[in-house]
Design a protein around this motif. Structure first.
Motif, PDB file in Angstrom:
ATOM      1  N   GLN A 195       0.798  -1.223   0.000  1.00 60.24           N
ATOM      2  CA  GLN A 195       0.000   0.000   0.000  1.00 60.24           C
ATOM      3  C   GLN A 195       0.831   1.274   0.000  1.00 60.24           C
ATOM      4  O   GLN A 195       0.503   2.215  -0.728  1.00 60.24           O
ATOM      5  N   PRO A 196       1.902   1.383   0.820  1.00 62.30           N
ATOM      6  CA  PRO A 196       2.674   2.626   0.785  1.00 62.30           C
ATOM      7  C   PRO A 196       3.186   2.959  -0.616  1.00 62.30           C
ATOM      8  O   PRO A 196       3.198   4.119  -1.014  1.00 62.30           O
ATOM      9  N   LEU A 197       3.599   1.922  -1.344  1.00 61.56           N
ATOM     10  CA  LEU A 197       4.135   2.171  -2.683  1.00 61.56           C
ATOM     11  C   LEU A 197       3.031   2.621  -3.641  1.00 61.56           C
ATOM     12  O   LEU A 197       3.195   3.602  -4.378  1.00 61.56           O
ATOM     13  N   THR A 198       1.909   1.934  -3.651  1.00 66.12           N
ATOM     14  CA  THR A 198       0.847   2.311  -4.587  1.00 66.12           C
ATOM     15  C   THR A 198       0.317   3.699  -4.278  1.00 66.12           C
ATOM     16  O   THR A 198       0.045   4.490  -5.195  1.00 66.12           O
ATOM     17  N   GLN A 199       0.179   4.006  -2.993  1.00 69.30           N
ATOM     18  CA  GLN A 199      -0.292   5.342  -2.633  1.00 69.30           C
ATOM     19  C   GLN A 199       0.733   6.408  -3.007  1.00 69.30           C
ATOM     20  O   GLN A 199       0.385   7.499  -3.454  1.00 69.30           O
ATOM     21  N   HIS A 200       2.007   6.062  -2.831  1.00 66.24           N
ATOM     22  CA  HIS A 200       3.071   7.019  -3.151  1.00 66.24           C
ATOM     23  C   HIS A 200       3.082   7.342  -4.642  1.00 66.24           C
ATOM     24  O   HIS A 200       3.198   8.512  -5.042  1.00 66.24           O
ATOM     25  N   VAL A 201       2.970   6.313  -5.492  1.00 65.13           N
ATOM     26  CA  VAL A 201       2.958   6.539  -6.941  1.00 65.13           C
ATOM     27  C   VAL A 201       1.725   7.347  -7.342  1.00 65.13           C
ATOM     28  O   VAL A 201       1.780   8.230  -8.206  1.00 65.13           O
ATOM     29  N   GLN A 202       0.603   7.066  -6.690  1.00 62.59           N
ATOM     30  CA  GLN A 202      -0.612   7.835  -6.969  1.00 62.59           C
ATOM     31  C   GLN A 202      -0.410   9.319  -6.644  1.00 62.59           C
ATOM     32  O   GLN A 202      -0.826  10.198  -7.401  1.00 62.59           O
ATOM     33  N   GLN A 203       0.264   9.593  -5.512  1.00 67.62           N
ATOM     34  CA  GLN A 203       0.545  10.984  -5.144  1.00 67.62           C
ATOM     35  C   GLN A 203       1.515  11.638  -6.126  1.00 67.62           C
ATOM     36  O   GLN A 203       1.409  12.827  -6.430  1.00 67.62           O
TER      37      GLN A 203
END
Length: 991
Positions: A195-203
């Motif tokens: 989740q941290p990675l997917t959210q980070h890329v989304q940001q």
């Protein structure tokens, strides 16, 4: 950037980041002038800075509290699955560290931009200037993560460390607070790492979109921003696809039996399609389930798993909307769907999966949406091991493919050591190839360097056997067929060499075999690997046999010729011993006729009549005792050499068949080793400039005038890559095999003479065949040639060009045949050389007014020549040139010039032009011949007579040659007269 380099860079940058953070907090609290410049350049960058700081801290917590404990699994575990999970987790940890380093670099670029906004523009941000690098690090992390997810590494390791995690539940809940995680501990760990990675890329994507709208189209960094928007938008799509595939693959294992799961569960597999979701029927193999992974197609049938490499899978659209076909190296399947939509789904996904497998990387940004062609190439390269029973069973092919079959250049390797390197066509060996077959003896191999057709040797080849035997010749359906030469090893117990024709692997037809051990050569017909039909045996001792052979033995009547010209006519035993009725004719003319037999010893017994009343035989009749007359028609002896050439011509001279039909020459030495490097060789290639068919035919059309044609033919015959040159070299080989060494027997002279003339006729016909093809390609026709014109061209043009290639062996036979005559001639020359010029002219009855002498007004007794030993010097030197050429016409021209020089000398002596009558010419010609001292003049005369152009018969050249023959015979007869020199000649006169 390497991991080590990034680590060093990150270490320096982390110090700057820590200092920048401290300055930021201090400036916000105190308003220190030193930090007053650390104002944000924009709300977007401030948001990015906070985003990177949070992500960096999150990565650090996950690394310390999740990844490090996961890596504490016992590295010495004996369970392969545990070791594999540990390896994948180590790779994930490494990817996480690289992700942290890149995040720190991004923070460093943001703080540099904050501190020096005028020195560092917007393009200095790592996210913009190195968008591809940042994307690649994220992709490596997600690849490592999904590999762990597919093999359920988180669940397995968490289960093995359950005591640890139960003791850390409180801390773990704090770490995962706000993530909305539910389910097992393994699922929670997996979500915490994703989740941290997917959210980070989304940001990242949101930041870049906002930045794009803020800076405007004319901003210098606009192009970088647009590129970054595209890159991270594609990354977001790719991550979603990769995660979905991993989750689907992980879920797949729970639907399979443990046995199937153990076979199929690998980190590389990603499920793309399952027949349980979109049904499909596979025929003829009734598969219960079809699974399409990103690297393989799997058909499940009970406990049987059929796996097909996508790189070697061809999609062939069907004729209807429900079916399409798949081709593999050994099988062909039909996929039939329930409806057109299902057929489209399966065909599209299989096609894109094949494309992806051939490119060697996953599609980016999403499956099938890349820039690469969506249709896989028909021709590919790959490796495959055949499993089905047959000649290729267990063989591994590596090379070029087309529609599921080896096609192009490739290598076949069998487990037993056999290797084949070469060209393939629709799955079979076709074209040039090298085949290596190991033998029972260590380091011994049969090496076949041949042309192949439909999987079998067909055409020209060179085979080097483990026994050190070598075969060079033609094959058909894998067997020796046509013309070929088989040579045994020099150190073989019974060394031999066979040059001739083969049929279905056996010697059959006309051929020559030399038995070095017995010191004899057989020339004649063969059948089923045995001497059969008319044949001649020539021995090293000079004894010759001629008769009919059957089952390798001589049967019926025959003849025997000994070295002293004794002739036996009668019957023989099977081992060539005189037996039964016969007749012996001795060189002195005596005859012995009766019955012959061999006694208990080595002697020969006979009972018959000895006739001593016969006259001495004519030496010329003894010379005519030639072997093979009428037994082997000259036009049929070596047709196996010419037939491949005519196949080539009748096929319109195709370039791709030139080497197979006309042969090639190996340029590398014979070496038989197991190493792969010895499966390659260098050979003369038909595509070389000197041997290109198109160039040859074009040049042939440009040299049709008589003078140009002669030059062209001379050049073509001397070129080993030209079809005519190849023919001539093969004919030279057959000629040497027949008449050199043991075959250098005077009784074979007529056979050899016939062959040379026949070769000239065949080579002229070969030239005409090539010319016809060249004209046909230009839309023209070749004019017919009558027999008279053909004979003129053969004897006047072709024979002089080919004769030098056979001259050495042919002239040797003439020397042997006329050895006795030349011996008498040599004795005569020796005696005549004792005479001074004047005495020799007087002895030969040359009229004195024709003597080229100068009187000094001395007395008669003191009269002598001022040009002693130099009379008719120009004619003598001219005649000596007859030995400097092999062309019969040029020899005759030398003779004509010699006659001219004699007349010129006589004209100078008489002071007026004078034509010599025959009565005056012969003595002068005898004088010139005696002073020229030409060795083996009899052999020269007979060769000229046999090889001269028939057009000269009855003309001047015929007259001059007849005169030379008379001189030659005269010198032989003078021998006895010179033994009784007149007594009044003193020693001073003979000096």
């Amino acid at each position: 950037m390497g991991a080590e380099g990034r680590g060093r860079r990150a270490g320096l940058q982390s110090q700057e980041t820590s200092r920048a953070r401290s300055l930021e907090h201090r400036g916000r609290r105190t308003g220190d002038p030193e930090t007053s410049t650390l104002v944000m350049c924009g709300p977007e960058e401030a948001a990015l800075l906070r985003l990177e700081e949070v992500f960096s801290a999150t990565l650090a917590r996950i690394n310390n509290l999740i990844l490090q404990p996961l890596l504490s699994t016992d590295p010495e575990s004996s369970d392969p699955q545990d070791r594999e999970c540990l390896r994948l987790l180590q790779q994930l940890h490494k990817s996480s560290q690289q992700l942290g380093e890149v995040t720190e670099e991004s923070l460093y670029s943001l703080w540099e931009r904050q501190r020096h906004p005028r020195s560092f523009g917007l393009e200095s941000l790592l996210l913009l200037r190195s968008a591809d690098l940042v994307m690649q690090v994220h992709m490596e992390y997600i690849e490592s993560y999904t590999s762990c997810l597919v093999v359920q590494a988180f669940h397995k390791v968490a289960k093995s460390k359950s005591m640890y995690w139960r003791g850390r539940q409180k801390v773990l809940r704090q770490i995962l607070t706000g993530m909305g995680c539910e389910g097992s501990l393994g699922t929670t760990l997996a979500q915490a790492l994703r989740q941290p990675l997917t959210q980070h890329v989304q940001q990242y994507v949101l930041f870049l979109l906002s930045l794009r709208d803020t800076i405007g189209e004319r901003h210098p960094a606009q192009e970088l921003v647009m590129h970054a928007v595209t890159v991270f938008g594609n990354l977001q799509s790719f991550m979603g696809q990769a995660l979905d595939q991993a989750v689907a693959t992980q879920a797949l294992w729970h639907t399979l039996s443990s046995q199937l799961r153990d076979v199929l569960c690998t980190p590389t597999h990603r499920l793309l399609q399952d027949s349980q979701d979109v049904p499909v029927v596979v025929t003829p193999l009734r598969a219960e389930r079809v699974l399409l992974f990103d690297d393989a197609l799997v058909l499940l049938q009970g406990h049987n798993v059929h796996t097909f490499d996508l790189k070697l899978l061809w999609v062939d659209p069907g004729q209807d909307r429900y079916t399409f076909h798949l081709l593999t190296p050994e099988e062909e399947f039909s996929f039939c769907a329930r409806d057109p939509q299902s057929q489209v789904v399966w065909q599209w996904k299989v096609t894109q999966a094949v494309c992806q497998a051939l490119r060697g990387k996953k599609d980016f940004p999403v499956l099938g949406a890349g820039l690469e062609p969506s249709e896989p190439p028909v021709c590919r390269c790959g490796a495959y091991t055949f499993r089905a029973e047959g000649r290729l069973c267990q063989a591994t092919y590596e090379g070029e493919w087309r529609w599921g079959r080896p096609h192009g250049k490739g290598t076949l390797k069998w487990p037993d050591g056999r290797n084949h390197v070469g060209d393939f066509f629709k799955g079979l060996e076709q074209g040039f190839g090298i085949h290596l077959v190991p033998q029972a003896a260590e380091d011994k191999f049969d090496c076949y360097k041949c042309h192949w057709q439909e999987g079998s040797m067909c055409g020209y080849g060179i085979c080097e056997y483990g026994t050190d035997e070598v075969y060079k010749g033609y094959f058909q359906e894998g067997l020796r067929h046509g013309f070929g030469v088989l040579d045994s090893a020099p150190q073989a117990p019974h060394p031999f060499k066979y040059t001739g024709h083969w049929e279905k692997g056996q010697r059959s037809g006309y051929g020559v075999q030399e038995d070095s051990d017995r010191g004899e050569r057989y020339i004649g017909m063969w059948r089923a690997d045995q001497r059969h039909g008319p044949g001649v045996v020539v021995t090293q001792a000079g004894v010759c046999y001629q008769g009919t052979f059957q089952a390798d033995k001589m049967v019926g009547p025959g003849i025997l010729l000994s070295e002293d010209d004794s002739l036996y006519e009668g019957t023989f035993t099977r081992d060539l011993t005189l037996m039964g009725k016969g007749k012996v004719t001795f060189p002195n003319g005596f005859t012995l006729e009766g019955s012959f037999s061999s006694g208990s010893g080595k002697g020969l017994y006979t009972q018959g009549v000895l006739d001593t009343a016969a006259l001495p035989p004519d030496p010329s009749n003894i010379c005519q005792r030639q072997l093979g007359l009428g037994a082997f028609p000259v036009e049929s002896r070596w047709q196996g050499v010419y037939s491949p050439f005519w196949h080539f011509v009748l096929a319109d001279c195709p370039g791709d068949l030139q080497e197979a039909l006309l042969g090639f020459h190996m340029q590398s030495p014979r070496e038989l080793r197991k190493s792969q490097e010895y499966l390659c060789c260098e050979r003369s290639h038909p595509k070389d400039s000197a041997g290109n068919v198109e160039d040859i035919l074009e040049e042939l059309l440009q040299h049709r005038e008589p003078k140009a044609l002669q030059q062209y033919l001379r050049k073509a015959l001397s070129n080993s890559l030209h079809p005519l040159g190849k023919l001539l070299r093969t004919l030279m080989l057959t000629f040497q095999a027949t008449y050199a060494g043991v075959g250098a027997n005077k009784h074979l002279q007529f056979l050899a003479q016939e062959e040379v003339k026949q070769h000239a006729r065949e080579l002229w016909a070969a030239y005409r065949g090539l010319l016809q093809v060249a004209l046909q390609r230009k839309g023209q026709a070749l004019e017919d040639e009558d027999e008279e014109t053909r004979d003129l061209q053969v004897h006047g043009l072709m024979l002089p060009l080919v004769l030098p290639s056979f001259y050495s062996e042919l002239f040797t036979l003439y020397l042997l045949l006329h050895e006795r005559e030349d011996g008498l001639y040599s004795q005569g020359i020796t005696h005549l050389s004792l005479f001074p010029d004047t005495k020799l002219l007087e002895f030969l009855d040359v009229q004195k007014h024709l003597w080229p002498l100068k009187d000094l007004k001395l007395t008669t007794n003191q009269r002598y020549s001022l040009v002693r030993d130099k009379c008719f010097l120009s004619a003598t030197e001219c005649l000596q040139k007859i030995m400097t050429t092999v062309d019969p016409r040029e020899k005759l021209e030398v003779l004509e010039k010699t006659y001219g020089e004699i007349e010129t000398t006589v004209t100078r002596v008489l002071g007026q032009e004078h034509k010599l009558p025959m009565d005056d010419l012969l003595p002068l010609l005898v004088y010139v011949v005696s002073r020229a001292r030409i060795q083996h003049l009899g052999a020269e005369i007979h060769l000229i007579r046999d090889m001269m152009n028939p057009v000269h018969i009855g003309g001047l050249y015929d007259f001059l040659l007849t005169a030379l023959e008379s001189c030659y015979e005269h010198i032989q007869k003078e021998d006895m007269r010179l033994r009784h020199l007149p007594g009044h000649w003193d020693s001073r006169e003979l000096r």
